[in-house]
Design an enzyme around this catalytic site. Structure first.
Site, mmCIF file in Angstrom:
data_model
loop_
_atom_site.group_PDB
_atom_site.id
_atom_site.type_symbol
_atom_site.label_atom_id
_atom_site.label_comp_id
_atom_site.label_asym_id
_atom_site.label_seq_id
_atom_site.Cartn_x
_atom_site.Cartn_y
_atom_site.Cartn_z
ATOM 1 N N LYS A 1 -14.918 -2.842 61.906
ATOM 2 C CA LYS A 1 -13.990 -1.715 61.818
ATOM 3 C C LYS A 1 -13.636 -1.359 60.376
ATOM 4 O O LYS A 1 -13.104 -0.303 60.115
ATOM 5 C CB LYS A 1 -12.748 -1.988 62.657
ATOM 6 C CG LYS A 1 -11.949 -3.176 62.247
ATOM 7 C CD LYS A 1 -10.856 -3.455 63.259
ATOM 8 C CE LYS A 1 -10.201 -4.780 62.953
ATOM 9 N NZ LYS A 1 -9.563 -5.384 64.080
ATOM 10 N N ARG A 2 -13.955 -2.245 59.440
ATOM 11 C CA ARG A 2 -13.682 -1.899 58.050
ATOM 12 C C ARG A 2 -14.623 -0.792 57.575
ATOM 13 O O ARG A 2 -14.274 0.014 56.741
ATOM 14 C CB ARG A 2 -13.797 -3.124 57.147
ATOM 15 C CG ARG A 2 -12.514 -3.949 57.108
ATOM 16 C CD ARG A 2 -12.609 -5.086 56.122
ATOM 17 N NE ARG A 2 -13.678 -6.001 56.488
ATOM 18 C CZ ARG A 2 -13.582 -6.909 57.444
ATOM 19 N NH1 ARG A 2 -12.454 -7.025 58.115
ATOM 20 N NH2 ARG A 2 -14.593 -7.696 57.737
#
Ligand code: GLU
Length: 484
Positions: free
Chosen positions: A256-257
């Site tokens: 998700k980064r």
């Protein structure tokens, strides 16, 4: 219900926002069952009581339903091998732990967390991988009984062969050989009587008559433990298929980064589930250029489990956008398009709640799109100019955004009260007033300093959209810091 075809499953753990990777594995299993005339089932693996929550379980179910996948058995639809939630099966696992102890395939371990930590510390210092050292492996039966009777806490661990290797065949990886000495004496039953993932997973796959286990490649290294459990119990092991993980364009693991990974993010932005499934399904089939636009039935038809690649499925958002556009333009009738748009805008009550929040802030209805449009927008278009009117310096603004981003990740429940509390805590931590901390967040969420109440808006936007907007805001503000 057919009993002769294969039985496959998706077994998500409800410990976070439902991930596109889960849907990717679910789709594989679904297509496999569809193609082979088998059954696809859903099981919730919530043995990790500290990380699993009912909120996340509901989200997993909602996300899977949103994709259009259906399952023959599951916690919501029941079935002959239920319950389909592991926490509801707790009592079923106990006898199996005892059976392994009785057969001498497992042992009681009384090691305290402190001792285990010291052991790992020593292993780390010696450059060795952390692994249980067998301290309790050969305790005498009388000693075990006495310590149990004295009420000493214990877990059950599995015994592992001391030499040789575990050789098995995997549908994707081919012949695999993993030396036994690299396999840990896994805890099977924890101190509180709950099984670990490995124990519950194998027992349930057996009891639920799963014939093929298709899951992410991160589980390949666990296969020896699982195979050993099948052997210890004398059960037929399933066919193994470990699918390559989805990756970012730079080949790093999808996280998700780098890319939003939550299903809720894609549904909130107005991706059609058919397009997302089409996009993910293309990883499992071979087609010529120009044939990409495929429905679920067409995907199942072309699905080829014998031709799977280890290369890694690249999550190419541009391709997803392209397919989504084609689905909107080519596959929906105008009536369907309108119905789907209204359905999307109303998801999670965004539209009605957004209107309620707007009522006291407008003098003409025509002001609504400008005031509340950010609740539905893909991108609120923030630029350095959006943040330039703030009282905080870019450096302070960035610190606020980054702290909020990190602290919101810790929230277990996502609602107005939790967000309110967390942002107050952030203000305290930064030694700033709440009214100093919130303006940058208003801009990050809505692109404007005049908008709807912040906490309600964040709750409505949802965790994954908030995360993405904070990330974009941080990038914009970071570009201002240098030029202060
Ligand atoms: N609960 C595991 C997960 O969340 C399932 C792994 C498996 O399919 O065995 O990934």
């Amino acid at each position: 219900m057919s009993t002769s075809g294969p039985r496959v499953r998706i077994a998500p753990s409800p410990t976070g926002e439902p991930h596109v990777g889960t849907v990717y594995i679910a789709l594989f299993n679904y297509l496999f069952a569809k193609k082979m005339g088998g059954e696809f089932i859903l099981r919730i693996e919530d043995t990790d009581a500290t990380r699993s929550t009912p909120e996340f379980e509901q989200k997993v179910l909602d996300a899977l339903k949103w994709t259009g996948l259906t399952w023959a058995e599951g916690p919501d639809v029941g079935g002959p091998h239920g319950p389909y939630r592991q926490s509801d099966r707790k009592a079923m696992y106990q006898p199996y732990g005892q059976e392994l102890l009785d057969k001498g395939h497992a042992f009681r371990c009384f090691c305290t967390p402190e001792r285990l930590e010291q052991m790992r510390e020593a292993q780390r210092a010696a450059g060795k991988p952390p692994k249980y050292d067998g301290h309790c492996l050969n305790l005498k039966a009388e000693e075990v009984t006495a310590r149990m009777e004295a009420g000493e806490a214990s877990v059950i661990r599995m015994k592992i062969p001391t030499e040789g290797s575990c050789d098995f065949h995997d549908g994707v990886y081919g012949d695999v050989s993993i030396p036994w000495d690299s396999v840990d004496m896994q805890v099977l039953i924890k101190g509180d009587g709950m099984p670990t993932y490995h124990m519950a997973n194998v027992i349930d796959d057996h009891l639920m008559k799963i014939t093929h286990v298709a899951r992410g490649e991160e589980w390949l290294a666990s296969v020896p433990k699982h195979i050993l459990l099948y052997r210890y119990f004398g059960w037929q092991e399933p066919v193994w298929m470990h699918l390559s993980l989805m990756r970012n364009a730079d080949k790093s693991k999808l996280s998700k980064r780098k890319n939003p990974t939550s299903i809720s993010y894609y549904s909130a932005l107005g991706y059609l589930p058919e397009a997302l499934m089409n996009f993910l399904g293309l990883f499992f089939i071979q087609i010529a250029e120009g044939e990409e636009l495929l429905s679920m039935d067409e995907l199942a038809d072309k699905f080829d489990p014998d031709n799977l690649s280890k290369a890694g499925a690249i999550f190419d958002v541009q391709k997803l956008d392209w397919l989504n556009g084609r689905w909107i333009r080519e596959k929906l009738t105008p009536e369907q398009f309108i119905a789907r748009t209204l359905e999307w805008a109303s998801e999670n009550e965004r539209l009605t709640e957004g209107l309620k929040l707007s009522q006291s802030r407008i003098s003409k209805l025509g002001e609504l799109p400008q005031l509340a449009g950010f609740l539905l927008s893909n991108d609120v278009g923030v630029t350095p100019a959006s943040f330039s009117g703030l009282k905080t310096t870019p450096g302070e603004t960035l610190e606020i955004i980054n702290t909020v981003q990190a602290d919101l990740e810790k929230l277990v429940e996502w609602n107005v009260e939790a967000i309110d509390q967390e942002l107050r805590a952030v203000a305290d931590k930064l030694g700033k007033k709440l009214r100093v901390v919130t303006p940058p967040l208003f801009v990050a969420m809505s692109g404007s300093s005049r908008s709807l109440p912040l906490f309600d808006s964040m709750a409505l936007l949802g965790r994954s959209v908030v995360r993405q907007r904070l990330k974009i805001a941080a990038t914009v503000v970071a570009s201002m810091v240098g030029s202060e």
